[in-house]
Design an enzyme around this catalytic site. Structure first.
Site: not given
Ligand code: 4NP
Length: 157
Positions: A9, A12, A14-16, A126
């Protein structure tokens, strides 16, 4: 024979990591932990070394998954030599991965939700900046796509 899977994702956190923890859990239930290697990474590097977002950890824990041992890392070109399946959570992640992929990569690079049976969505939204049930939605989508991926890999092993 063994298979390796990398979930990717943006951050790294939340989703992955959710996909990593859920797919690992499903592999354990299926007795396949030793034959399938699982990891996750982010296309971005802001959260390297940190554990998953506390909201992600809490939502996953409610469904019996422990994501607390996971630590964020950034995807690298070397991952294309290590993993058979590299599965992106959304189209932006997939675009970044395609740009990074070496020409000799022979594995499967695609969207994780291709393996979902119950949902028509192509992307795992997201949840990071969202309110409300975004984390539950991630869990619903990821549980179903993981089950589909498990069936797919069981046919290969
Ligand atoms: P993820 O979510 O891609 O599912 O881990 C996010 C976590 C942090 C950020 C963006 C998406 N960020 O911009 O910090």
């Amino acid at each position: 024979m063994s298979v390796s899977v990398l979930f990717v994702c943006l951050g790294n956190i939340c989703r992955s990591p959710t996909a990593d923890g859920i797919f690992r859990h499903q592999l354990e239930q299926a007795g396949l932990s030793k034959r399938v290697r699982v990891d996750s990474a982010g296309t971005g590097g802001w959260h390297i070394g940190r554990g998953p977002d506390p909201r992600t950890v809490a939502a996953a824990r409610q469904r019996g998954y422990d994501l607390s041992p996971l630590r964020a890392r950034q995807v690298s070109v070397a991952d294309f030599d290590e993993f058979d399946f590299i599965l992106a959570m959304d189209n932006a992640n997939l675009k970044d991965l395609r740009a990074l992929a070496p020409a000799h990569f022979q594995g499967h690079l695609g969207l994780f939700l291709e393996f979902s049976k119950r949902y028509d969505e192509h992307e795992v939204p997201d949840p990071y900046y969202g309110e409300g049930d975004g984390f539950e939605r991630v869990l619903d989508l990821v549980e179903d796509a993981s089950a589909g991926l498990l069936r797919h890999i069981q046919q290969r092993l």
